[in-house]
Design an enzyme around this catalytic site. Structure first.
Site, PDB file in Angstrom:
ATOM      1  N   ASP A 173       6.744  50.664  69.471  1.00 49.91           N
ATOM      2  CA  ASP A 173       8.024  51.349  69.649  1.00 49.91           C
ATOM      3  C   ASP A 173       8.951  50.573  70.584  1.00 49.91           C
ATOM      4  O   ASP A 173       8.511  49.661  71.313  1.00 49.91           O
ATOM      5  CB  ASP A 173       7.744  52.746  70.231  1.00 49.91           C
ATOM      6  N   ASP A 204      13.483  59.072  63.221  1.00 55.45           N
ATOM      7  CA  ASP A 204      12.872  60.228  63.885  1.00 55.45           C
ATOM      8  C   ASP A 204      13.262  61.527  63.192  1.00 55.45           C
ATOM      9  O   ASP A 204      12.747  62.595  63.524  1.00 55.45           O
ATOM     10  CB  ASP A 204      13.297  60.290  65.360  1.00 55.45           C
TER      11      ASP A 204
HETATM   12  C1  GLA Z   1      10.107  57.421  69.631  1.00 56.10           C
HETATM   13  C2  GLA Z   1       9.514  57.304  68.257  1.00 56.10           C
HETATM   14  C3  GLA Z   1       8.712  58.542  67.943  1.00 56.10           C
HETATM   15  C4  GLA Z   1       7.625  58.714  68.978  1.00 56.10           C
HETATM   16  C5  GLA Z   1       8.222  58.732  70.377  1.00 56.10           C
HETATM   17  C6  GLA Z   1       7.150  58.686  71.428  1.00 56.10           C
HETATM   18  O1  GLA Z   1      11.081  58.386  69.683  1.00 56.10           O
HETATM   19  O2  GLA Z   1      10.513  57.090  67.306  1.00 56.10           O
HETATM   20  O3  GLA Z   1       8.160  58.461  66.652  1.00 56.10           O
HETATM   21  O4  GLA Z   1       6.694  57.672  68.863  1.00 56.10           O
HETATM   22  O5  GLA Z   1       9.094  57.643  70.601  1.00 56.10           O
HETATM   23  O6  GLA Z   1       7.672  58.727  72.695  1.00 56.10           O
END
Ligand code: GLA
Length: 732
Positions: free
Chosen positions: A477, A547
């Site tokens: 990430d 997301d």
């Molecule tokens: C980001 C990612 C999510 C998740 C969060 C974890 O927002 O896009 O899928 O992994 O971080 O903190």
């Protein structure tokens, strides 16, 4: 495929059976473009394409007194002589001049393709591509410039980049070094960009081109969800199935600019490369700078064909390693189920249920390390939290393996929370300007990956966690944009190199991890789709697309992503309802029908759904296992756009055209209307196919269309919000 050099006319013709790209040494000695488009016959001399003299108020080359760059198409123009368009590059020389003139010196033609040092790039075996390198020289600046062109045998695509070298004793400063310029002879095009933001990524936006400039960019340190580093220009009448279109895709993940500029003599200029803002690259004697690569693709039969070129080229010649062209495991990720509030036992409970559903891989998301109980602490401390994982990642991974599932986990290696041991130990390891406050994003700072020791330290921490654990997947990430970009590891003269060296550092960490753990499947992520680009696909063959997991929004996001990126690269999961981002409740059936067209998995606790839904989940997993090869690697067609209609449809077709799978989605109900017909694509006109127990000729399904009434029943009706179906079409 071939590359021909015509010695007399000094023209190069790159071609395969689909396209021709013709360039030439111009009367002033630089490189100019003669043609790019559908394949045409080779000729010894195409200089009739050149405009010589005849126009008032233009500056002309002093030797010929007739050639004006401004009236002709250039391959890699600079500003300061006879071209007044936006320049591809600029060199500040020791005497303060920025005027350059790089003229033809030599060239090389060879089979295959060279790699780019430390950068992602397409690759090709000797029989898959041919490369032309043209060396140009500026005797006053004492520099050379090599323009590289690779034409692929099977694809209507050319990969380009440029390499500068200082051959003199004085330092020069590269203040702009884009990757390519494509000049075209008219401006009757529309520009298509893929824009958005967090949770609404890659939404197509179309505008008419004319004189003046249209541009998109990122100066956020990542390619961004705001503007994807991919553009298309198309004729106004081009649609998914017919008409001309050209794509420019940047194989790079940092700051970029892409622009179209029409001058007043009908020329249309396309440029793409590293954003020149805050870019400055000093070159001392013998030093080189290599730009990242742009892949230019062309279609004369519509946008679907252009996208298919990118899908196939990227799957076959960009993605590397074990996961290249390999169907992806069906996973269950715990993020939306638990966030950071979990124990080993609560995770195992979710995993056990996932196993019962037939899922193959369990992924532990954020929250397993350091003091990471919320997003204010712990990033940078890549050591397990024993309160959550008493036997660490290795212990949990072994227990998950014992259940019969593979195991993967989440990292965010480029970041640090000020509230972390790493930051307390190394406050100078972040990008920050001395004496100034640092902006925050999600309570975190960005580690300075332009410094090798920082990259190495993060690698060592991650290596320790991974080495003894049976890990087969990593979600990488990156959750904030870059600000106050300044490196304590660089002198004042080199601060202009930091943005680029930072992303090179990110690439180098990927490379080190891939080398150490070649079997791991990496999924890139950046608050969803904030860094979904071709550069990342070289390291991580799939990306968490957004997301936003709402199925209806996801139809749009996945549809938009499909223009430039392979279906198998699109991370897509079924999540719980009401959806966290939109509050919308969509049936498990439609959530699955959307998520199939990507990597497929679940982002919820399957213990929390009803028994009936769980039965559906089991069937979905079975369906995806049986069909993922076709869905993820088949030829993908967009059939009905969710941006133009309240319905959407897409389909995939097998290579031999004997099997296809179509998905249809009602974004909103249509009251008091007839169901209508959906025209399919890519089938064999003469074959008889079975669909929903009935028989149709391929040409019937493609031309008269498949009657949507066929699908009406208790589970589907076009007059119902969020209804959908997925159907298999198979030749008898
Ligand atoms: C980001 C990612 C999510 C998740 C969060 C974890 O927002 O896009 O899928 O992994 O971080 O903190």
């Amino acid at each position: 495929m071939n590359i021909i050099f015509h010695k007399e006319s000094k023209q190069f013709h790159l071609s395969n059976d689909k396209i021709s790209y013709i360039l030439a040494v111009t009367p002033s000695g630089e490189l100019g473009n003669m043609y790019f488009g559908k394949k045409i016959h080779d000729r010894n001399d195409m200089s009739y394409m050149l405009v010589r003299g005849g126009m008032p108020v233009v500056a002309v080359d002093a030797d010929t007194e007739s050639y004006a760059m401004e009236l002709n198409r250039q391959e890699y123009p600079s500003f300061g002589t006879t071209d007044f368009g936006t320049q591809a590059f600029e060199v500040e020389q020791a005497n303060g001049s920025r005027v350059t003139s790089f003229v033809y010196k030599s060239h090389a033609i060879f089979n295959g393709k060279k790699g780019l040092a430390g950068l992602p790039a397409t690759y090709a075996a000797e029989d898959e591509a041919m490369t032309l390198e043209v060396e140009l020289e500026d005797a006053v600046a004492e520099m050379t410039l090599v323009l590289s062109y690779t034409i692929f045998k099977d694809y209507a695509a050319v990969a380009r980049h440029a390499t500068f070298k200082n051959k003199g004793d004085s330092r020069v400063n590269l203040t702009r070094a884009l990757s390519c310029c494509l000049d075209l002879p008219d401006q009757n095009y529309e520009w298509m960009q893929f824009s958005g933001g967090w949770a609404r990524e890659r939404i197509p936006d179309v505008k008419k081109l004319s004189t003046g400039t249209v541009a998109i960019e990122s100066r956020r340190g990542a390619s961004s969800a705001n503007q994807n580093p991919f553009i298309i220009i198309k004729r106004p009448n081009t649609d998914e199935f017919s008409g001309e279109a050209i794509g420019l895709s940047f194989v790079y993940s940092g700051n970029f600019i892409a622009l179209a500029e029409g001058n007043n003599y009908d020329r249309l200029r396309l440029l793409m490369g590293i954003h020149p803002d805050r870019f400055e690259w000093p070159l001392d004697r013998g030093q080189t700078f290599e730009t990242p690569e742009v892949v230019i693709a062309m279609s004369s039969s519509g946008l679907n064909s252009l996208s298919q070129t990118y899908h196939k080229l990227y799957n076959n010649n960009l993605v590397r390693g074990k996961w290249k062209n390999r169907p992806r495991p069906i996973l269950n990720n715990n993020w939306e189920a638990t966030f950071m509030d979990f124990t080993e036992e609560s995770i195992l409970k979710i995993a056990r249920k996932a196993k019962e559903a037939g899922v193959e891989l369990f992924v532990l998301d954020d929250g397993w390390f350091g003091e990471r109980n919320d997003d204010t602490a712990g990033l940078g401390d890549w050591v397990e939290n024993p309160a959550k994982l008493p036997e660490g990642i290795a212990g949990l991974a072994r227990k998950i393996k014992a259940l019969g599932l593979d195991f993967g986990f989440w990292i965010e290696p480029e970041m640090v929370n000020p509230n972390s041991n790493l930051y307390r130990r190394h406050p100078d390891w972040v990008l920050a300007v001395p004496g100034r406050k640092s902006s925050l994003g999600r309570h975190q700072l960005v580690l300075d990956f332009s410094r090798q020791e920082v990259v190495d330290a993060i690698f060592d921490m991650l290596y320790k966690v991974i080495k003894d654990a049976p890990v087969s997947y990593i979600k990488w990430d990156m959750n904030r944009v870059l600000t106050e970009v300044y490196s304590l590891g660089s002198s004042a003269d080199y601060q202009g190199t930091v943005y680029h060296r930072h992303i090179m550092g990110v690439y180098s960490l990927y490379e080190k991890l891939i080398k150490a753990f070649p079997d791991i499947l990496f999924e890139s992520c950046s608050s969803g789709g904030n860094r979904f680009d071709a550069g990342m696909l070289y390291y991580a063959p799939q990306a968490w697309c957004s997301d936003n997991t709402d199925a209806i929004d996801r139809v749009r996001i996945q549809y938009g992503s499909s223009y430039g990126y392979p279906i198998v690269s699109i991370g897509s999961h079924v999540s719980a309802v009401p959806n966290q981002q939109t509050g919308r409740s969509v049936s498990i059936r439609t959530r699955g029908n959307v998520a199939y067209f990507g990597t497929f998995g679940y982002e919820l606790d399957l213990n929390e759904i009803s028994d009936a839904e769980f039965e559906t989940v089991k069937k979905q997993v079975e369906f995806m296992k049986a069909n993922r090869e076709l869905i993820q690697f088949g030829t993908f067609y967009r059939l009905r756009s969710p941006f133009e209609s309240d319905q959407s449809a897409w389909m995939v077709v097998s290579e031999d055209r004997k099997k296809a799978i179509a998905g249809f989605y009602c974004m909103r109900s249509r009251v008091n209307t007839l169901p209508g017909f959906l025209k399919l694509a890519g089938l064999n006109a003469d074959l008889v196919y079975t669909m929903e127990g009935r028989e149709f000729y391929g040409d019937e399904l493609m031309n008269s269309g498949c009657p949507l009434a066929l699908f009406s029943g208790p589970e589907f009706s076009v007059s119902e919000d969020f209804a959908s179906f997925v159907t298999v079409i198979e030749a008898k």
